[in-house]
Design a protein around this motif. Sequence first.
Motif, PDB file in Angstrom:
ATOM      1  N   LEU A  48       0.827  -1.207   0.000  1.00  0.00           N
ATOM      2  CA  LEU A  48       0.000   0.000   0.000  1.00  0.00           C
ATOM      3  C   LEU A  48       0.860   1.255   0.000  1.00  0.00           C
ATOM      4  CD1 LEU A  48      -2.957  -0.642   2.478  1.00  0.00           C
ATOM      5  CD2 LEU A  48      -3.003  -0.658  -0.018  1.00  0.00           C
ATOM      6  N   PRO A  49       0.479   2.218  -0.811  1.00  0.00           N
ATOM      7  CA  PRO A  49       1.179   3.503  -0.790  1.00  0.00           C
ATOM      8  C   PRO A  49       0.734   4.307   0.432  1.00  0.00           C
ATOM      9  CG  PRO A  49      -0.668   3.601  -2.308  1.00  0.00           C
ATOM     10  CD  PRO A  49      -0.591   2.187  -1.799  1.00  0.00           C
ATOM     11  N   GLY A  50       1.442   5.378   0.718  1.00  0.00           N
ATOM     12  CA  GLY A  50       1.036   6.265   1.801  1.00  0.00           C
ATOM     13  C   GLY A  50      -0.283   6.941   1.474  1.00  0.00           C
ATOM     14  N   GLY A  51      -0.909   7.451   2.499  1.00  0.00           N
ATOM     15  CA  GLY A  51      -2.127   8.220   2.293  1.00  0.00           C
ATOM     16  C   GLY A  51      -3.403   7.418   2.189  1.00  0.00           C
ATOM     17  N   VAL A  52      -3.340   6.130   2.482  1.00  0.00           N
ATOM     18  CA  VAL A  52      -4.550   5.295   2.428  1.00  0.00           C
ATOM     19  C   VAL A  52      -4.728   4.570   3.769  1.00  0.00           C
ATOM     20  CG1 VAL A  52      -4.639   5.062  -0.091  1.00  0.00           C
ATOM     21  CG2 VAL A  52      -3.285   3.436   1.244  1.00  0.00           C
ATOM     22  N   LYS A  53      -4.630   5.342   4.855  1.00  0.00           N
ATOM     23  CA  LYS A  53      -4.700   4.758   6.198  1.00  0.00           C
ATOM     24  C   LYS A  53      -6.024   4.061   6.459  1.00  0.00           C
ATOM     25  CE  LYS A  53      -1.339   7.797   8.297  1.00  0.00           C
ATOM     26  NZ  LYS A  53      -1.066   8.872   9.225  1.00  0.00           N
ATOM     27  N   GLY A  54      -7.121   4.597   5.941  1.00  0.00           N
ATOM     28  CA  GLY A  54      -8.418   3.961   6.136  1.00  0.00           C
ATOM     29  C   GLY A  54      -8.469   2.594   5.490  1.00  0.00           C
ATOM     30  N   LEU A  55      -7.914   2.497   4.292  1.00  0.00           N
ATOM     31  CA  LEU A  55      -7.857   1.210   3.597  1.00  0.00           C
ATOM     32  C   LEU A  55      -7.000   0.234   4.390  1.00  0.00           C
ATOM     33  CD1 LEU A  55      -8.448  -0.579   1.115  1.00  0.00           C
ATOM     34  CD2 LEU A  55      -6.463   0.482   0.008  1.00  0.00           C
ATOM     35  N   ALA A  56      -5.858   0.694   4.868  1.00  0.00           N
ATOM     36  CA  ALA A  56      -4.978  -0.171   5.660  1.00  0.00           C
ATOM     37  C   ALA A  56      -5.691  -0.650   6.922  1.00  0.00           C
ATOM     38  CB  ALA A  56      -3.684   0.566   6.011  1.00  0.00           C
ATOM     39  N   ALA A  57      -6.398   0.244   7.602  1.00  0.00           N
ATOM     40  CA  ALA A  57      -7.109  -0.138   8.825  1.00  0.00           C
ATOM     41  C   ALA A  57      -8.194  -1.166   8.529  1.00  0.00           C
ATOM     42  CB  ALA A  57      -7.712   1.097   9.488  1.00  0.00           C
ATOM     43  N   ASP A  58      -8.907  -0.991   7.417  1.00  0.00           N
ATOM     44  CA  ASP A  58      -9.942  -1.956   7.049  1.00  0.00           C
ATOM     45  C   ASP A  58      -9.327  -3.325   6.764  1.00  0.00           C
ATOM     46  OD1 ASP A  58     -11.996  -0.106   7.348  1.00  0.00           O
ATOM     47  OD2 ASP A  58     -12.078   0.378   5.206  1.00  0.00           O
ATOM     48  N   LEU A  59      -8.201  -3.348   6.066  1.00  0.00           N
ATOM     49  CA  LEU A  59      -7.550  -4.622   5.754  1.00  0.00           C
ATOM     50  C   LEU A  59      -7.001  -5.285   7.015  1.00  0.00           C
ATOM     51  CD1 LEU A  59      -5.777  -3.665   2.423  1.00  0.00           C
ATOM     52  CD2 LEU A  59      -7.684  -5.272   2.709  1.00  0.00           C
ATOM     53  N   GLU A  60      -6.492  -4.489   7.934  1.00  0.00           N
ATOM     54  CA  GLU A  60      -6.009  -5.053   9.199  1.00  0.00           C
ATOM     55  C   GLU A  60      -7.162  -5.658   9.995  1.00  0.00           C
ATOM     56  OE1 GLU A  60      -3.908  -1.719  10.848  1.00  0.00           O
ATOM     57  OE2 GLU A  60      -2.234  -1.990   9.452  1.00  0.00           O
ATOM     58  N   ARG A  61      -8.302  -5.006   9.988  1.00  0.00           N
ATOM     59  CA  ARG A  61      -9.485  -5.577  10.661  1.00  0.00           C
ATOM     60  C   ARG A  61      -9.863  -6.911  10.016  1.00  0.00           C
ATOM     61  NH1 ARG A  61     -15.175  -3.943  12.407  1.00  0.00           N
ATOM     62  NH2 ARG A  61     -16.148  -5.994  12.432  1.00  0.00           N
ATOM     63  N   VAL A  62      -9.853  -6.935   8.676  1.00  0.00           N
ATOM     64  CA  VAL A  62     -10.179  -8.168   7.958  1.00  0.00           C
ATOM     65  C   VAL A  62      -9.188  -9.268   8.314  1.00  0.00           C
ATOM     66  CG1 VAL A  62     -10.185  -9.211   5.652  1.00  0.00           C
ATOM     67  CG2 VAL A  62     -11.446  -7.086   6.065  1.00  0.00           C
ATOM     68  N   GLN A  63      -7.901  -8.937   8.390  1.00  0.00           N
ATOM     69  CA  GLN A  63      -6.917  -9.959   8.744  1.00  0.00           C
ATOM     70  C   GLN A  63      -7.215 -10.559  10.116  1.00  0.00           C
ATOM     71  OE1 GLN A  63      -2.973  -8.005   7.917  1.00  0.00           O
ATOM     72  NE2 GLN A  63      -2.682 -10.005   6.948  1.00  0.00           N
ATOM     73  N   ASN A  64      -7.557  -9.729  11.069  1.00  0.00           N
ATOM     74  CA  ASN A  64      -7.895 -10.225  12.401  1.00  0.00           C
ATOM     75  C   ASN A  64      -9.156 -11.083  12.358  1.00  0.00           C
ATOM     76  OD1 ASN A  64      -6.056  -9.223  14.682  1.00  0.00           O
ATOM     77  ND2 ASN A  64      -6.225  -7.479  13.309  1.00  0.00           N
ATOM     78  N   ASP A  65     -10.150 -10.645  11.588  1.00  0.00           N
ATOM     79  CA  ASP A  65     -11.369 -11.440  11.432  1.00  0.00           C
ATOM     80  C   ASP A  65     -11.065 -12.792  10.794  1.00  0.00           C
ATOM     81  OD1 ASP A  65     -12.931  -9.447  12.555  1.00  0.00           O
ATOM     82  OD2 ASP A  65     -13.809  -8.790  10.637  1.00  0.00           O
TER      83      ASP A  65
END
Length: 184
Positions: A48-65
Amino acid sequence: MKIYTRTGDGGETGLFGGERVAKDSVRIEAVGAVDEANSQIGFALSLLPGGVKGLAADLERVQNDLFDLGADLATPHGSSVEDKLRRINAADVIFLEERTDFYTDDGPPFTGFVLPGGHPAAAALQVARAVVRRAERRVVSLARKEKLNPEVQHYLNRLSDLLFVMARWLNHARGVQEPLWQKR
């Protein structure tokens, strides 16, 4: 603590609760496909490039799920440890639907069939989508043989949709031309 146990050297692995099953059982195939999907999402996150923190947070939530979902699959209903487990639930599926709506509404309009590609992270998200579809197929096979939490299937079905729109959104957000299928 050593990482290897040697308990799987004979081709079996343990489920939560202690039951031993063959490593090529339908259940373990499903768990393994979910693990592959989680790993692919981690790879996409690393691109992921910088500036997409919301996308990163969503993907991290998915990984935990997905970690919870794998445990859900590895714990047969009625297991002695079932009460210690967080099963995937309808709220998890709703989260995916809400995020899918966001990335769809905030992304580009559909103008044709999309080919995987574009930004490297978007391409990796498309690979993750395909791996999630495989995991879903493995879960469908398992559900034909054993009782499963139905939300697992719902979650995987929604997750592939989410990864698709995330990839499209990322290409759009980064100004990368989305590859489209060209009829020949």
